[in-house]
Scaffold this motif. Structure first.
Motif: not given
Lengths: 338, 338
Positions: B182-183, B185-187, B190
């Motif tokens: 999850r981390i 994917e988010r980063e 961004l």
């Protein structure tokens, strides 16, 4: 080749500060030693004239394979040999006079010693003149160690060869080479029956391969790695050194010029007695079995995917067959009768 | 830590003879460099006064991971930076003026370079004064490289992070930590949306961890291991160095004093523009993802029984979470506004 324990710069500076050798200016882990960690250390120290001078040392951390109980023997031996003019690195003693210190690591306390740095490189294709110098240096340590008070049993003598080769098993040995089981059985029987007991003995190096000799040109600048040193027959040490220096590394080619030069060099400093001369061919078979035994054991017990490739035991089986051939026994005559 | 290629003394003497640096007196394989073989070399050379003086060098043999085509970039860069007063080791050129030579080995031709030896040790618990000096040295190489004519694309920029993390797979990442998929994917989303393109760029070190800095006390004596050097944003290099120096190695503890000192040290030599300052928190997230990506890939692709233990990817996931927290963005303010 290894550095097993990581030491930060601050920790290293603290270690060096316990010796009166100046301030740490450089520390590089070096890829030497199979079972110890080693660093090449540089310090800067004020000389008597007030000028700063650089000094260099090898710092050795003894990992589990060197018993701390044996360290005083090894380190006092270096001091003794150096004092008696042998080409050996001196141990630096700490500010309290100790030859080694214990250092706390995450894996428990480990012993450290700081040893003088010697120049020189290890040759891989020795010339006869280099072999002559090595023979002389070996005799020099045998003489210099004569009045060394301590002793240490040879933990890699005949009983250890028997044990290691029994652990390999006949099947294991035959998986290395179909003839190896038979050869080993024959040699162990012969060595057990005929190993001499009454030859001159004292402290020997027991592992004087080219890797353990530093040279500049034809001159020996240092004998290193005394961690197999023990009390045993001087002539056996000559035989080990002969097996280590006078063959191609795979054992397939014997070099008579190296052999003659090595033995002449030794005898020029410490003449071999008649009894020692007569025993040399048998001792050389023992020396070949000693390295065959440890190599065969490692060969069979190293995982296939380990990063360290075990050394070929057959390199010493070939030397063994050379020494076992009676026609080659006269090999030893040229050098010792010079 | 490794020496992958064995070089005999005679071979080594031949290599050194191709450079006008005197006669080889010592060569020790050193346990540095993950993908190259390195030796600490000592020679003796006649000085102008006829006195022999010792000289020291690092000999590097580039094993397969360093592309020979990139070597002129790396080696010319060292020369350029040293000429412009940056604390960097000079490349010794051979008698024909070449910065590197090809050497025949059993594994094929390999490139060799002989590099000046620099004193100093790598700290593992830096003080703020040491971090300040490192910030200054980083800015110095950014300025010194300004008129360096060559360029090299960053092979470990955002597209490589995306590829490495895609190769890990969501399941692979979640096997490291349940939140990691999850981390990441988010980063990645961004960073792809907001990565700045128009900040000042030039040659950067891109890997300035404490291991790659030699120090004596609070002074930087050498920046080493430029084999990730490339052309990219200067402020990204500041972010990499920030991630490398300002946390405990497991990433769990941020040290504000180190952060302030590092950034002040940098800005004292090369002030960061307003746009660079504003981008720092995002660039730091990129730096954390860069090391997270290579570590996660190695973590999942190193055999369980390999001798090399892969480094913990979570050490950079923790840094990433620190940088991703908006409250920590002001971390960067103290240093740059000083």
């Amino acid at each position: 080749m290894a550095v097993y324990t990581r030491l930060g710069a601050e920790e290293m500076a603290g270690i060096i500060a316990a010796f009166d050798v100046g301030t740490l200016t450089s520390a590089k882990g070096i890829a030497e030693g199979v079972s110890n960690s080693n660093w090449l250390i540089e310090t800067e120290q004020d000389g008597p004239d007030g000028q700063k001078r650089p000094r260099r040392f090898i710092l050795t951390m003894f990992e589990s394979r060197t018993e701390i109980a044996d360290l005083p023997f090894f380190l006092d031996l270096l001091d003794h040999l150096a004092e008696h003019g042998a080409p050996v690195a001196r141990t630096m003693h700490d500010c309290e006079g100790a030859s080694h210190r214990l250092h706390r690591t995450p894996d428990g306390d480990k012993a450290l010693a700081l040893i003088e740095f010697l120049p020189g490189v290890s040759v891989s294709e020795p010339t006869p003149e280099q072999a002559r110098a090595v023979g002389g240096a070996l005799a020099q340590i045998h003489l210099a160690a004569a009045n060394f008070p301590a002793s240490r049993a040879n933990s890699l003598a005949l009983p250890a060869w028997q044990q290691l080769l029994a652990d390999c098993g006949r099947e294991g040995l035959e998986s290395i080479h179909p003839e190896l089981g038979r050869i080993v059985e024959r040699e162990l029987a012969l060595l057990a029956a005929r190993w001499p007991a009454d030859l001159p003995r004292g402290v020997i190096h027991a592992d004087l391969f080219p890797d353990n000799v530093l040279m500049l040109g034809d001159k020996v600048t240092g004998l290193i790695d005394f961690y197999f040193a023990c009390t045993d027959l001087f002539a056996y040490d000559v035989a080990v050194t002969h097996a280590a220096w006078c063959f191609s590394s795979d054992g397939a080619r014997f070099d008579p010029a190296l052999s003659t030069a090595l033995l002449e060099g030794y005898c020029a400093v410490r003449p071999l007695s008649k009894a020692e001369q007569a025993a040399l061919p048998l001792l050389a078979r023992g020396a070949a079995v000693r390295f065959l035994a440890t190599r065969a054991y490692d060969w069979l017990n190293t995982p296939a995917d380990a990063l360290v490739t075990p050394k070929d035991p057959m390199a010493f089986a070939r030397r063994l067959e050379f020494y076992a051939n009676p026609e080659n026994a006269r090999t030893f005559v040229d050098g010792v009768s010079a």
